[in-house]
Design an enzyme around this catalytic site. Structure first.
Site, PDB file in Angstrom:
ATOM      1  N   ASP A  39       9.640   8.844   0.843  1.00  0.00           N
ATOM      2  CA  ASP A  39       8.457   9.465   0.228  1.00  0.00           C
ATOM      3  C   ASP A  39       7.807  10.457   1.180  1.00  0.00           C
ATOM      4  O   ASP A  39       7.422  10.101   2.291  1.00  0.00           O
ATOM      5  CB  ASP A  39       7.459   8.388  -0.190  1.00  0.00           C
ATOM      6  CG  ASP A  39       8.053   7.502  -1.257  1.00  0.00           C
ATOM      7  OD1 ASP A  39       8.413   8.027  -2.321  1.00  0.00           O
ATOM      8  OD2 ASP A  39       8.188   6.283  -1.018  1.00  0.00           O
ATOM      9  N   ASP A  62      13.292   8.722   6.150  1.00  0.00           N
ATOM     10  CA  ASP A  62      12.225   8.192   5.316  1.00  0.00           C
ATOM     11  C   ASP A  62      12.411   8.826   3.917  1.00  0.00           C
ATOM     12  O   ASP A  62      13.135   9.815   3.771  1.00  0.00           O
ATOM     13  CB  ASP A  62      10.881   8.602   5.918  1.00  0.00           C
ATOM     14  CG  ASP A  62       9.721   8.348   4.992  1.00  0.00           C
ATOM     15  OD1 ASP A  62       9.600   7.219   4.489  1.00  0.00           O
ATOM     16  OD2 ASP A  62       8.926   9.289   4.749  1.00  0.00           O
TER      17      ASP A  62
HETATM   18  C1  XBP Z   1       5.792   5.412   1.171  1.00  0.00           C
HETATM   19  C2  XBP Z   1       4.957   4.322   0.675  1.00  0.00           C
HETATM   20  C3  XBP Z   1       5.293   3.667  -0.577  1.00  0.00           C
HETATM   21  C4  XBP Z   1       5.125   4.500  -1.831  1.00  0.00           C
HETATM   22  C5  XBP Z   1       5.061   3.591  -3.027  1.00  0.00           C
HETATM   23  O1  XBP Z   1       6.742   4.900   2.033  1.00  0.00           O
HETATM   24  O2  XBP Z   1       4.029   3.922   1.333  1.00  0.00           O
HETATM   25  O3  XBP Z   1       4.447   2.571  -0.686  1.00  0.00           O
HETATM   26  O4  XBP Z   1       3.932   5.243  -1.790  1.00  0.00           O
HETATM   27  O5  XBP Z   1       6.183   2.804  -3.123  1.00  0.00           O
HETATM   28  P1  XBP Z   1       7.864   5.790   2.775  1.00  0.00           P
HETATM   29  P2  XBP Z   1       6.130   1.309  -3.712  1.00  0.00           P
HETATM   30  O6  XBP Z   1       7.277   7.138   3.101  1.00  0.00           O
HETATM   31  O7  XBP Z   1       8.175   4.972   3.997  1.00  0.00           O
HETATM   32  O8  XBP Z   1       9.045   5.872   1.859  1.00  0.00           O
HETATM   33  O9  XBP Z   1       5.079   1.282  -4.767  1.00  0.00           O
HETATM   34  O10 XBP Z   1       7.510   1.042  -4.228  1.00  0.00           O
HETATM   35  O11 XBP Z   1       5.764   0.397  -2.549  1.00  0.00           O
HETATM   36 MG    MG Z   2       6.881   8.964   4.103  1.00  0.00          MG
END
Ligand code: XBP
Ligand code: MG
Length: 260
Positions: A16, A14
């Site tokens: 973020d 993953d």
């Molecule tokens: C994290 C998310 C994303 C980011 C924002 O996803 O939910 O929506 O907060 O990104 P992960 P965008 O942990 O699966 O990477 O604004 O580009 O959607």
């Molecule tokens: Mg995440």
């Protein structure tokens, strides 16, 4: 390595919250900049953003906010276009922040990526975030070659249903041509863990300030971080010792992978 079980061949990450703590001082600020630029009196503070994180995906998060927190907002006829424009501006702000070096990888991430590469494992990304965000983060933190370390990058709207749906993991596994049994996933959130589990993946969870109180039942291990030689990781919710070295390495991952 367990007998009668496939070898560990790939690590699926993953982005973020897992590779880097991007949310509070990255995505959140970028959303706020996009709102201000558009002349909207919307501001997501740290606590509100924590609640909004239950909704995966930036466009989905904006829509959810308007629906639940801005009942007064008079939606224009082309509301979807407004959301798309706000989100494009947010991506522009966010990737600019990354290029300026606003975000670093979490402890142990680069060390583990390098070890896995040296041992011939494949690396892949399975994320809800926009593809440009992933390439900007990898380039800013690992250097211009960083993107090429990953055999597959599954990101954003490439699948219709975002986490906790398993779709992005199914997509990446299919592209890698590997069964879930040959891989481990790395996540920071309950939504992410549910997605990985539903795709049949054993999952290592490293929590952060937004996710530490979530439900991680079923994870292979839950830690505060991957850890470094000078910065030991802590196992959460279990009295298990980590391993001899005090950080997550391939030896530990192979042990977790082989466990029933
Ligand atoms: C994290 C998310 C994303 C980011 C924002 O996803 O939910 O929506 O907060 O990104 P992960 P965008 O942990 O699966 O990477 O604004 O580009 O959607
Ligand atoms: Mg995440």
């Amino acid at each position: 390595m367990g007998t009668g079980k496939s070898r560990l061949e790939a690590l699926l990450f993953d982005v973020d919250g897992t590779l880097a703590n991007t949310e509070r001082d990255g995505h959140r600020q970028a959303f706020n900049r996009a709102f201000a630029e558009a002349g909207l009196p919307w501001h997501w503070d740290v606590a509100l953003y924590g609640r909004l994180l239950a909704i995966s995906g930036g466009k989905e998060r904006i829509r959810h906010y308007v629906e639940h927190y801005r009942p007064d907002f008079r939606r224009p006829a082309h509301f979807d276009e407004l959301v798309a424009q706000l989100h494009a501006a947010k991506t522009r702000h966010y990737t600019a922040m990354l290029r300026e070096g606003a975000v670093r990888l979490r402890p142990g991430v680069e060390r583990l990526l390098r070890e896995a590469r040296a041992r011939g494992l494949k690396l892949a990304i399975a994320t809800t975030t926009t593809p440009d965000n992933v390439t900007a983060l990898l380039a800013a933190t690992l250097g211009p070659q960083g993107v090429s370390w990953f055999a597959e990058i599954g990101a954003g709207d490439v699948v219709p249903a975002k986490k906790p749906a398993p779709d992005i993991y199914y997509y990446v596994l299919a592209r890698l041509g590997l069964p879930a049994e040959a891989c481990l996933a790395f996540e920071d959130s309950e939504n992410g863990l549910r997605a990985a589990q539903a795709a049949g993946l054993k999952t290592v969870v490293t929590v952060n300030e937004y996710t530490r109180d979530q439900d991680f039942r079923g994870a292979a291990i839950v830690l505060d971080q991957l850890g470094e030689p000078h910065r030991p990781a802590r196992v959460l919710g279990a009295a298990l010792p980590l391993n001899g070295v005090g950080y997550v390495d391939l030896t530990l991952l192979e042990r977790l992978h082989a466990e029933a």
